[in-house]
Design a protein around this motif. Structure first.
Motif, PDB file in Angstrom:
ATOM      1  N   PRO A  50     117.270  28.591 -49.464  1.00  0.00           N
ATOM      2  CA  PRO A  50     117.816  29.965 -49.487  1.00  0.00           C
ATOM      3  C   PRO A  50     116.745  31.010 -49.796  1.00  0.00           C
ATOM      4  O   PRO A  50     116.712  32.065 -49.159  1.00  0.00           O
ATOM      5  CB  PRO A  50     118.880  29.897 -50.595  1.00  0.00           C
ATOM      6  N   HIS A  51     115.865  30.696 -50.753  1.00  0.00           N
ATOM      7  CA  HIS A  51     114.818  31.664 -51.106  1.00  0.00           C
ATOM      8  C   HIS A  51     113.801  31.800 -49.972  1.00  0.00           C
ATOM      9  O   HIS A  51     113.326  32.901 -49.685  1.00  0.00           O
ATOM     10  CB  HIS A  51     114.124  31.220 -52.385  1.00  0.00           C
ATOM     11  N   ILE A  52     113.488  30.684 -49.329  1.00  0.00           N
ATOM     12  CA  ILE A  52     112.562  30.748 -48.189  1.00  0.00           C
ATOM     13  C   ILE A  52     113.141  31.618 -47.095  1.00  0.00           C
ATOM     14  O   ILE A  52     112.460  32.480 -46.526  1.00  0.00           O
ATOM     15  CB  ILE A  52     112.269  29.327 -47.670  1.00  0.00           C
ATOM     16  N   ASN A  53     114.407  31.398 -46.785  1.00  0.00           N
ATOM     17  CA  ASN A  53     115.067  32.201 -45.741  1.00  0.00           C
ATOM     18  C   ASN A  53     115.090  33.674 -46.116  1.00  0.00           C
ATOM     19  O   ASN A  53     114.834  34.562 -45.284  1.00  0.00           O
ATOM     20  CB  ASN A  53     116.488  31.690 -45.533  1.00  0.00           C
ATOM     21  N   GLU A  54     115.366  33.949 -47.387  1.00  0.00           N
ATOM     22  CA  GLU A  54     115.403  35.340 -47.861  1.00  0.00           C
ATOM     23  C   GLU A  54     114.022  35.993 -47.764  1.00  0.00           C
ATOM     24  O   GLU A  54     113.899  37.138 -47.317  1.00  0.00           O
ATOM     25  CB  GLU A  54     115.904  35.352 -49.308  1.00  0.00           C
ATOM     26  N   GLU A  55     112.979  35.257 -48.161  1.00  0.00           N
ATOM     27  CA  GLU A  55     111.635  35.811 -48.122  1.00  0.00           C
ATOM     28  C   GLU A  55     111.160  36.023 -46.687  1.00  0.00           C
ATOM     29  O   GLU A  55     110.484  37.004 -46.384  1.00  0.00           O
ATOM     30  CB  GLU A  55     110.664  34.888 -48.865  1.00  0.00           C
ATOM     31  N   ILE A  56     111.518  35.112 -45.803  1.00  0.00           N
ATOM     32  CA  ILE A  56     111.145  35.276 -44.398  1.00  0.00           C
ATOM     33  C   ILE A  56     111.825  36.505 -43.815  1.00  0.00           C
ATOM     34  O   ILE A  56     111.201  37.304 -43.097  1.00  0.00           O
ATOM     35  CB  ILE A  56     111.499  34.011 -43.596  1.00  0.00           C
ATOM     36  N   SER A  57     113.090  36.701 -44.129  1.00  0.00           N
ATOM     37  CA  SER A  57     113.805  37.884 -43.632  1.00  0.00           C
ATOM     38  C   SER A  57     113.212  39.163 -44.211  1.00  0.00           C
ATOM     39  O   SER A  57     113.053  40.162 -43.502  1.00  0.00           O
ATOM     40  CB  SER A  57     115.294  37.785 -44.004  1.00  0.00           C
ATOM     41  N   ARG A  58     112.870  39.122 -45.501  1.00  0.00           N
ATOM     42  CA  ARG A  58     112.282  40.309 -46.119  1.00  0.00           C
ATOM     43  C   ARG A  58     110.931  40.634 -45.493  1.00  0.00           C
ATOM     44  O   ARG A  58     110.637  41.784 -45.175  1.00  0.00           O
ATOM     45  CB  ARG A  58     112.108  40.071 -47.625  1.00  0.00           C
ATOM     46  N   LYS A  59     110.121  39.594 -45.282  1.00  0.00           N
ATOM     47  CA  LYS A  59     108.814  39.803 -44.663  1.00  0.00           C
ATOM     48  C   LYS A  59     108.958  40.322 -43.241  1.00  0.00           C
ATOM     49  O   LYS A  59     108.183  41.181 -42.788  1.00  0.00           O
ATOM     50  CB  LYS A  59     108.024  38.498 -44.689  1.00  0.00           C
ATOM     51  N   ALA A  60     109.950  39.809 -42.519  1.00  0.00           N
ATOM     52  CA  ALA A  60     110.173  40.260 -41.143  1.00  0.00           C
ATOM     53  C   ALA A  60     110.529  41.740 -41.108  1.00  0.00           C
ATOM     54  O   ALA A  60     110.042  42.498 -40.250  1.00  0.00           O
ATOM     55  CB  ALA A  60     111.277  39.429 -40.491  1.00  0.00           C
ATOM     56  N   LYS A  61     111.347  42.183 -42.058  1.00  0.00           N
ATOM     57  CA  LYS A  61     111.707  43.605 -42.113  1.00  0.00           C
ATOM     58  C   LYS A  61     110.484  44.456 -42.450  1.00  0.00           C
ATOM     59  O   LYS A  61     110.303  45.543 -41.899  1.00  0.00           O
ATOM     60  CB  LYS A  61     112.806  43.825 -43.156  1.00  0.00           C
ATOM     61  N   THR A  62     109.663  43.954 -43.371  1.00  0.00           N
ATOM     62  CA  THR A  62     108.445  44.695 -43.724  1.00  0.00           C
ATOM     63  C   THR A  62     107.522  44.840 -42.519  1.00  0.00           C
ATOM     64  O   THR A  62     106.970  45.919 -42.271  1.00  0.00           O
ATOM     65  CB  THR A  62     107.704  43.970 -44.863  1.00  0.00           C
ATOM     66  N   ILE A  63     107.386  43.766 -41.757  1.00  0.00           N
ATOM     67  CA  ILE A  63     106.528  43.820 -40.572  1.00  0.00           C
ATOM     68  C   ILE A  63     107.107  44.769 -39.532  1.00  0.00           C
ATOM     69  O   ILE A  63     106.374  45.533 -38.888  1.00  0.00           O
ATOM     70  CB  ILE A  63     106.339  42.403 -39.994  1.00  0.00           C
ATOM     71  N   ASP A  64     108.425  44.749 -39.353  1.00  0.00           N
ATOM     72  CA  ASP A  64     109.050  45.685 -38.407  1.00  0.00           C
ATOM     73  C   ASP A  64     108.772  47.127 -38.811  1.00  0.00           C
ATOM     74  O   ASP A  64     108.516  47.985 -37.956  1.00  0.00           O
ATOM     75  CB  ASP A  64     110.560  45.438 -38.346  1.00  0.00           C
ATOM     76  N   THR A  65     108.839  47.386 -40.118  1.00  0.00           N
ATOM     77  CA  THR A  65     108.557  48.742 -40.599  1.00  0.00           C
ATOM     78  C   THR A  65     107.106  49.132 -40.324  1.00  0.00           C
ATOM     79  O   THR A  65     106.819  50.250 -39.881  1.00  0.00           O
ATOM     80  CB  THR A  65     108.843  48.837 -42.111  1.00  0.00           C
ATOM     81  N   GLU A  66     106.194  48.192 -40.572  1.00  0.00           N
ATOM     82  CA  GLU A  66     104.779  48.478 -40.319  1.00  0.00           C
ATOM     83  C   GLU A  66     104.520  48.677 -38.827  1.00  0.00           C
ATOM     84  O   GLU A  66     103.751  49.560 -38.438  1.00  0.00           O
ATOM     85  CB  GLU A  66     103.915  47.348 -40.860  1.00  0.00           C
ATOM     86  N   LEU A  67     105.156  47.864 -37.989  1.00  0.00           N
ATOM     87  CA  LEU A  67     104.965  48.002 -36.553  1.00  0.00           C
ATOM     88  C   LEU A  67     105.536  49.320 -36.036  1.00  0.00           C
ATOM     89  O   LEU A  67     105.017  49.902 -35.074  1.00  0.00           O
ATOM     90  CB  LEU A  67     105.612  46.825 -35.816  1.00  0.00           C
ATOM     91  N   ALA A  68     106.613  49.779 -36.691  1.00  0.00           N
ATOM     92  CA  ALA A  68     107.176  51.070 -36.283  1.00  0.00           C
ATOM     93  C   ALA A  68     106.173  52.193 -36.492  1.00  0.00           C
ATOM     94  O   ALA A  68     106.195  53.206 -35.778  1.00  0.00           O
ATOM     95  CB  ALA A  68     108.461  51.347 -37.066  1.00  0.00           C
ATOM     96  N   GLY A  69     105.302  52.030 -37.471  1.00  0.00           N
ATOM     97  CA  GLY A  69     104.257  53.017 -37.700  1.00  0.00           C
ATOM     98  C   GLY A  69     103.015  52.787 -36.870  1.00  0.00           C
ATOM     99  O   GLY A  69     102.063  53.563 -36.949  1.00  0.00           O
ATOM    100  N   LEU A  70     103.022  51.701 -36.061  1.00  0.00           N
ATOM    101  CA  LEU A  70     101.888  51.397 -35.187  1.00  0.00           C
ATOM    102  C   LEU A  70     102.388  51.168 -33.760  1.00  0.00           C
ATOM    103  O   LEU A  70     102.215  50.084 -33.187  1.00  0.00           O
ATOM    104  CB  LEU A  70     101.147  50.150 -35.683  1.00  0.00           C
ATOM    105  N   PRO A  71     103.050  52.150 -33.176  1.00  0.00           N
ATOM    106  CA  PRO A  71     103.600  51.946 -31.828  1.00  0.00           C
ATOM    107  C   PRO A  71     102.490  51.788 -30.797  1.00  0.00           C
ATOM    108  O   PRO A  71     101.360  52.237 -30.999  1.00  0.00           O
ATOM    109  CB  PRO A  71     104.407  53.232 -31.590  1.00  0.00           C
ATOM    110  N   GLU A  72     102.848  51.154 -29.703  1.00  0.00           N
ATOM    111  CA  GLU A  72     101.896  51.002 -28.617  1.00  0.00           C
ATOM    112  C   GLU A  72     101.554  52.373 -28.039  1.00  0.00           C
ATOM    113  O   GLU A  72     102.438  53.194 -27.802  1.00  0.00           O
ATOM    114  CB  GLU A  72     102.491  50.124 -27.513  1.00  0.00           C
TER     115      GLU A  72
END
Length: 911
Positions: A464-486
């Motif tokens: 459960p914690h692994i799944n939670e951390e992966i989801s949290r990291k995925a959201k963080t990366i999405d946020t960072e990518l939103a600030g680095l658009p193509e």
């Protein structure tokens, strides 16, 4: 919560039922009963799923001798273990270790292969630790059935990660892929207190890092963490080749200054076997696949040392200890602690490190070399450890006997080694007698079974914690990518023009102030209101008393009174006149003072009334202290004394008709009354400029924020700043001209307004002046008669005080002039404020719309070379491109990880 429990149970049952071969004993799998028991313990937070023997050691002591006698009399040497001799010969110990957890461990190993562990969180694993020469390598060999280098000088000198994976294909064969994982770089540059670099190291020149010390920031001394790299070393298809491959792979890791391919077997004939460093935190990784293999991952760490042969390498003692700490600090790490029975357990440095980290609760102890104990040696220490009375660990202790190096050299295979081990514990003292009550913890097979169960529980509790951390990291990366658009690739001039049009449109909406884009106009209107109040409330004032009118002995001490006159009708008339400026915005009858307290007879209070009267609820007009005035307007109001006004009149008087006031005197006072306006005016312009810059910047960022790291953003920002500076300078000059006109030439054509304001000012000034003269009259009367006139008597006599009784006012002309000056100030202030505000709103705000034209022109996006120029403007920083690529790679890794976990959950639900 119920669903999570159900899912965990499904996973355990599926893991337990996943058996390639029929069970060969009653203790080789995780049964359904054990599955339910483990799930219950997981839900209740217990981490001792398989430690019944450890927890109940004292209870078993009474039954120990009976059990031993029954086993001995049965004639079956293996009865106590539930294993027959034939079964031991055919037993696949690897299958015991992995059977029942294959699905779970396969998922964790899949996440590890994806690289999730590098940037999300540590994954569940087994780590083997111990002091040097404690039998760790023998335990690893017993578990994995591979041989590791064991000759003198070739012990484990870097972490050895072993990943076992099942290959269920029909014609699959055993395969071992060896790779080198480089997470640390060897840094002995001058900044690291040494004079060599990695590239300067040679096989014949050992590194000297005597001055290098571990610290909190660099716990591994000269080894500095970097982005992880992994290099393929070799691929093997025979277990007999593993030992030699591991020797050379470890040697490649211990020579960071030499390319690793020079150490690959079959191509390394000319390569020296010397070492540049003695220990390395970089990992030699084995990925072993084949039929009937468990899916399991564990790591063997270098043995902990307490002394080095070379004084210059004493830093290695702390380096190895810090490396062990780095591995075992993860909460989901199961620690396998090797302790030799040839030494006192209290001497174990590894055990001390585990205690220091606070990891005893997740540690399994394995006692090695039991055959080295001489007959008759005391075994009290080991008895107390097995029973949990001494050196207690969360998962208790197991005892393993592994073959000697001489036996291995003679070709002893794994199956025979396990059979010899079982026979040893069934026959030898004290294992077969005094310590037989702990038989469920004797032997490698029992250790493997316990590790299998423990790893299952650890994975289940971590998922459960692994799944939670992966989801949290995925959201963080999405946020960072939103600030680095193509960056856009096609028709760049049109793309830039669209952004400019969007910016101009939003800017105009905020300048117009329509809802919901009314924040700028709303805030500016509030600022303009403060400016208006600052000008209005800094009007000229007059001190309506003069020291020449005061009776000796009645003068007040300087500073007794405030600047604002407040008085409620009915308050006793003050005893002494005031040398105090009056506020013409109040209707008070008398100047401020603090009269002597007068004893009044007690009277009955009347009930409060809801209808106020001028006497009960005084009317209070707006005063300067009621609003947040501009900081530069405090104390700027011009205060005139009556003698000063008389002097101004006299200075302007020319020969002619007597008792007339020359208009020049009034002009002079009007100029003095407004000369402070430049200060609030400047502050108003600066505040307006700041608000405008902020609003324009916000609108620009909203349209161009995704291009912050391009030349377009920088150049457009510079153009906008220059444009705003220009229009603000225009307004500053226009406002300065308006101010100079007000100061240099007082003028108004609004006679009606001037007459009205003058009358209001005269009314207030004469009223307050009369109160001062009445107070002076009573004081003079007291001085002349010697009789004190009380406050009540003064109040009663006030209505009888006529102008005839008071006589003509010697300062009537001065009061009349002040009324005119004050009346003009009100007219001029209204005109000045309107002029400044109208110029800003009707000129500057309108001019802001022209920034769109300036941007197009100065950026050159409509010129002949527009495509090339736009390409230059839109080119981004190479580091952003690298960062975006890295984030995309991590996002893909996390996506695959989520698919792994989703597939695992789906299979468990279907089960």
């Amino acid at each position: 919560m119920k669903r999570e429990k159900k899912t965990s149970n499904h996973i355990l049952r599926q893991a337990a039922d996943f058996r390639p071969n029929p069970p060969v004993s009653s203790g080789d799998t995780v049964s359904d009963a054990e599955c339910n028991k483990m799930t219950t313990q997981l839900e209740t937070g217990s981490d001792h799923a398989v430690d019944e023997g450890y927890q109940t050691g004292h209870m078993e002591k009474q039954r120990g001798s009976d059990s031993f006698d029954a086993a001995r009399n049965s004639g079956d040497q293996h009865a106590d273990f539930g294993l027959g001799a034939d079964s031991l010969e055919s037993l696949n110990a690897l299958d015991i270790l992995g059977r029942g957890v294959k699905k779970l461990v396969l998922a964790i190993d899949g996440l590890r292969q994806l690289g999730v562990e590098n940037f999300v969180l540590p994954l569940p694993k087994i780590v083997v630790v111990g002091d040097q020469s404690t039998g760790k390598s023998s335990v690893i060999e017993a578990i994995s059935e591979i041989k590791v280098p064991r000759n003198v000088g070739t012990c484990t000198r870097c972490p050895l990660e072993i990943n076992l994976r099942e290959d269920g294909a029909v014609r699959s064969r055993w395969e071992c892929k060896v790779s080198l994982r480089k997470k640390y770089i060897y840094d002995i540059s001058p900044n690291n207190a040494a004079a060599e670099t990695t590239s300067q190291l040679t096989p014949t020149k050992r590194s000297s890092v005597k001055a290098t010390a571990q610290s909190r920031s660099r716990p591994l001394g000269p080894w500095v963490e970097q982005d992880t790299e992994e290099f393929h070393f070799c691929t093997l298809h025979s277990k007999e080749d593993v030992e030699n491959a591991l020797f050379w792979a470890q040697l490649a890791t211990l020579n960071p200054g030499i390319p690793h391919h020079e150490y690959i077997p079959c191509t390394n004939m000319a390569t020296s076997q010397t070492r540049q460093v003695d220990f390395s935190p970089n990992v030699v990784r084995l990925e072993i696949s084949g039929p009937q293999l468990p899916n399991l991952s564990f790591t063997d760490l270098p043995g902990i040392i307490n002394i080095t042969e070379d004084e210059e390498e004493k830093y290695l003692v702390k380096l190895v200890k810090n490396l062990v700490k780095e591995y075992i600090k993860a909460e989901n790490c199961i620690i396998l602690l090797a302790l030799p029975m040839t030494d006192d357990a209290a001497n174990s440095t590894a055990a001390g490190i585990i205690k220091e980290v606070g990891a005893q609760s997740r540690t399994v102890g394995v006692l090695t070399k039991p055959d080295r104990m001489s007959r008759g040696d005391p075994y009290d220490q080991w008895n107390m450890m097995l029973s949990g009375e001494k050196y207690r660990l969360g998962h208790g202790y197991f005892v393993c006997k592994n073959p000697s190096q001489a036996s291995i050299d003679k070709g002893l295979d794994h199956a025979q080694a396990r059979a010899d081990e079982a026979e040893f514990f069934a026959k030898e003292e004290p294992w077969a007698t005094k310590l037989s009550l702990y038989k469920e913890r004797f032997g490698t097979v029992q250790l493997q079974t316990a590790l299998s169960q423990k790893l299952t529980m650890q994975i289940l509790s971590s998922l459960p914690h692994i799944n939670e951390e992966i989801s949290r990291k995925a959201k963080t990366i999405d946020t960072e990518l939103a600030g680095l658009p193509e960056p856009p690739a096609d028709n760049l001039p049109m793309t830039i023009m669209q952004k400019l049009n969007n910016f101009s449109r939003e800017l105009q909406q905020y300048l117009d102030g329509g809802y919901p884009c009314n924040s700028f106009q709303k805030n500016w209107n509030n600022l303009a209101e403060q400016f208006t109040n600052a000008i209005a409330l800094s009007h000229p004032m007059i001190i309506v008393s003069d020291p020449s009118e005061m009776v000796p002995g009645c003068q007040d001490e300087p500073g007794d009174y405030g600047d604002v006159l407040m008085h409620t009708p009915g308050t006793p008339t003050p005893r002494r006149p005031q040398t105090q400026a009056i506020d013409l915005d109040t209707d008070d009858d008398v100047p401020v003072c603090k009269p002597e307290p007068i004893p009044f007879p007690p009277r009955k209070r009347s009930a409060p009334s809801n209808t106020g009267t001028p006497q009960s609820i005084p009317k209070k007009k707006l005063r300067m202290v009621d609003l947040p005035p501009f900081t530069t307007t405090k104390g700027l109001a011009r205060k005139f004394k009556m003698p000063e006004i008389r002097e101004i009149i006299q200075d302007a008087h020319v020969a002619g008709i007597p008792d007339q006031v020359d208009p020049k005197a009034i002009v002079r006072m009007c100029q003095a009354g407004v000369e402070h306006w430049d200060k609030p005016m400047t502050e108003f312009l600066q505040s307006t400029g700041g608000m405008l810059r902020t609003m324009v910047s916000e609108r620009f960022t909203a349209s161009f924020g995704t291009l912050k790291h391009t030349a377009l953003f920088t150049e457009a920002s510079d153009i906008i700043n220059g444009f705003i500076n220009g229009i603000l300078e225009e307004q500053r000059q226009a406002a300065q001209r308006a101010y100079q006109l007000e100061v240099s030439s007082p003028l108004t054509m609004n006679k009606k307004a001037l007459s009205h304001e003058r009358e209001q000012a005269a009314k207030t000034i004469l009223k307050k002046r009369r109160n001062v003269r009445i107070a002076a009259y009573f004081d003079a009367l007291e001085a002349r008669t010697g009789k004190v006139i009380t406050e009540l008597e003064r109040i009663k006599k006030m209505p009888a005080m006529t102008d005839e009784l008071l006589g003509p006012d010697p300062f009537s002309k001065e009061l009349d002039v002040m009324s005119t000056v004050r009346g003009y100030y009100e007219c001029a202030a209204s005109r000045f404020v309107d002029t400044i505000c109208l110029s800003l709103k009707a000129e500057m705000f309108v001019r802001c719309g022209d920034v769109h034209t300036d941007l197009i022109k100065d950026l050159g996006i409509m010129q002949q070379d527009a495509n090339d120029r736009c390409a230059r403007l839109m080119a981004e920083d190479p580091q952003r491109e690298i960062k975006r690529a890295q984030l995309k790679k991590e996002k893909e890794t996390l996506r695959q990880a989520q698919e792994w976990l989703a597939g695992l959950a789906g299979e468990s639900t279907e089960a």
